[in-house]
Write a protein that holds these residues in place. Structure first.
Motif, PDB file in Angstrom:
ATOM      1  N   GLY A  22      39.342  22.306  25.610  1.00  0.00           N
ATOM      2  CA  GLY A  22      39.788  21.205  24.751  1.00  0.00           C
ATOM      3  C   GLY A  22      39.895  19.927  25.557  1.00  0.00           C
ATOM      4  N   ALA A  23      41.070  19.352  25.598  1.00  0.00           N
ATOM      5  CA  ALA A  23      41.289  18.107  26.344  1.00  0.00           C
ATOM      6  C   ALA A  23      41.825  18.376  27.745  1.00  0.00           C
ATOM      7  CB  ALA A  23      42.269  17.222  25.585  1.00  0.00           C
ATOM      8  N   TYR A  24      41.920  19.650  28.138  1.00  0.00           N
ATOM      9  CA  TYR A  24      42.529  20.010  29.409  1.00  0.00           C
ATOM     10  C   TYR A  24      41.532  20.690  30.334  1.00  0.00           C
ATOM     11  CZ  TYR A  24      46.714  19.319  26.628  1.00  0.00           C
ATOM     12  OH  TYR A  24      47.665  18.785  25.818  1.00  0.00           O
ATOM     13  N   TYR A  25      41.760  20.536  31.631  1.00  0.00           N
ATOM     14  CA  TYR A  25      41.020  21.295  32.629  1.00  0.00           C
ATOM     15  C   TYR A  25      41.847  22.507  33.011  1.00  0.00           C
ATOM     16  CZ  TYR A  25      37.857  17.356  33.467  1.00  0.00           C
ATOM     17  OH  TYR A  25      36.924  16.366  33.338  1.00  0.00           O
ATOM     18  N   ARG A  26      41.217  23.661  33.134  1.00  0.00           N
ATOM     19  CA  ARG A  26      41.873  24.879  33.596  1.00  0.00           C
ATOM     20  C   ARG A  26      41.150  25.360  34.846  1.00  0.00           C
ATOM     21  NH1 ARG A  26      46.682  25.250  32.174  1.00  0.00           N
ATOM     22  NH2 ARG A  26      46.643  27.457  32.621  1.00  0.00           N
ATOM     23  N   VAL A  27      41.914  25.813  35.821  1.00  0.00           N
ATOM     24  CA  VAL A  27      41.358  26.252  37.099  1.00  0.00           C
ATOM     25  C   VAL A  27      41.780  27.697  37.333  1.00  0.00           C
ATOM     26  CG1 VAL A  27      41.218  25.772  39.562  1.00  0.00           C
ATOM     27  CG2 VAL A  27      41.606  23.894  37.968  1.00  0.00           C
ATOM     28  N   PRO A  28      40.837  28.618  37.494  1.00  0.00           N
ATOM     29  CA  PRO A  28      41.199  30.000  37.811  1.00  0.00           C
ATOM     30  C   PRO A  28      41.871  30.076  39.185  1.00  0.00           C
ATOM     31  CG  PRO A  28      38.916  29.850  37.082  1.00  0.00           C
ATOM     32  CD  PRO A  28      39.403  28.455  37.278  1.00  0.00           C
ATOM     33  N   THR A  29      42.860  30.958  39.313  1.00  0.00           N
ATOM     34  CA  THR A  29      43.592  31.050  40.576  1.00  0.00           C
ATOM     35  C   THR A  29      42.848  31.861  41.635  1.00  0.00           C
ATOM     36  OG1 THR A  29      44.852  32.900  39.672  1.00  0.00           O
ATOM     37  CG2 THR A  29      45.859  30.715  39.558  1.00  0.00           C
ATOM     38  N   ALA A  30      41.995  32.788  41.234  1.00  0.00           N
ATOM     39  CA  ALA A  30      41.264  33.600  42.216  1.00  0.00           C
ATOM     40  C   ALA A  30      40.384  32.744  43.132  1.00  0.00           C
ATOM     41  CB  ALA A  30      40.439  34.676  41.515  1.00  0.00           C
ATOM     42  N   PRO A  31      39.611  31.769  42.608  1.00  0.00           N
ATOM     43  CA  PRO A  31      38.821  30.933  43.517  1.00  0.00           C
ATOM     44  C   PRO A  31      39.684  30.062  44.438  1.00  0.00           C
ATOM     45  CG  PRO A  31      37.942  30.774  41.298  1.00  0.00           C
ATOM     46  CD  PRO A  31      39.222  31.536  41.217  1.00  0.00           C
ATOM     47  N   ILE A  32      40.882  29.706  43.994  1.00  0.00           N
ATOM     48  CA  ILE A  32      41.784  28.944  44.859  1.00  0.00           C
ATOM     49  C   ILE A  32      42.187  29.806  46.055  1.00  0.00           C
ATOM     50  CG2 ILE A  32      44.056  27.859  45.026  1.00  0.00           C
ATOM     51  CD1 ILE A  32      43.774  27.110  42.061  1.00  0.00           C
ATOM     52  N   LEU A  33      42.523  31.062  45.787  1.00  0.00           N
ATOM     53  CA  LEU A  33      42.896  31.977  46.872  1.00  0.00           C
ATOM     54  C   LEU A  33      41.730  32.197  47.835  1.00  0.00           C
ATOM     55  CD1 LEU A  33      44.950  34.565  44.815  1.00  0.00           C
ATOM     56  CD2 LEU A  33      45.838  33.005  46.557  1.00  0.00           C
TER      57      LEU A  33
END
Length: 122
Positions: A70-81
């Motif tokens: 929608g109007a938001y960005y979501r970032v998966p936590t696994a790639p951050i780790l």
């Protein structure tokens, strides 16, 4: 006459253990976020300012994959780790690797040494 410009006072330095201390991200805290997090939180974890994160996201240049919901960005936590090298590899022992697919007697399933009580077809 006094200038309308106000002077800024620097923020006091936080003492260790106080509530004013900067938030330290640990592996457990990142995992506790769930499967995804918002862009501002991901930017804080990676040490990127919020405005820079939105600019990078708009150019598809954010350091980890993200998606727009929608109007938001979501970032998966696994790639951050993975990006921070905090993801631990699966633990396996040498005994487990040596005996992969073996029965208790050390042989593969089937044949005359099968311990299940079933006999092989004639």
């Amino acid at each position: 006459m006094r200038s309308a410009r106000r002077t800024r006072n620097p923020a006091p330095a936080a003492t260790p253990g106080s509530d004013d201390a900067p938030y330290a991200w640990t592996t457990e805290r990142i995992r506790a976020l769930g499967a995804t997090t918002d862009l501002a939180t991901a930017a804080g974890i990676l040490g990127i300012s919020r405005s820079a994160a939105y600019k990078l996201a708009a150019r598809d240049a954010f350091p980890v994959p993200l998606f727009r919901a929608g109007a938001y960005y979501r970032v998966p936590t696994a790639p951050i780790l993975r990006k921070l090298h905090l993801e631990s590899p699966p633990v396996s022992t040498a005994d487990h690797l040596d005996r992969a697919g073996a029965d208790e007697d050390g042989g593969n399933s089937g044949g005359k040494s099968d311990t299940t009580g079933c006999s092989p077809p004639p």
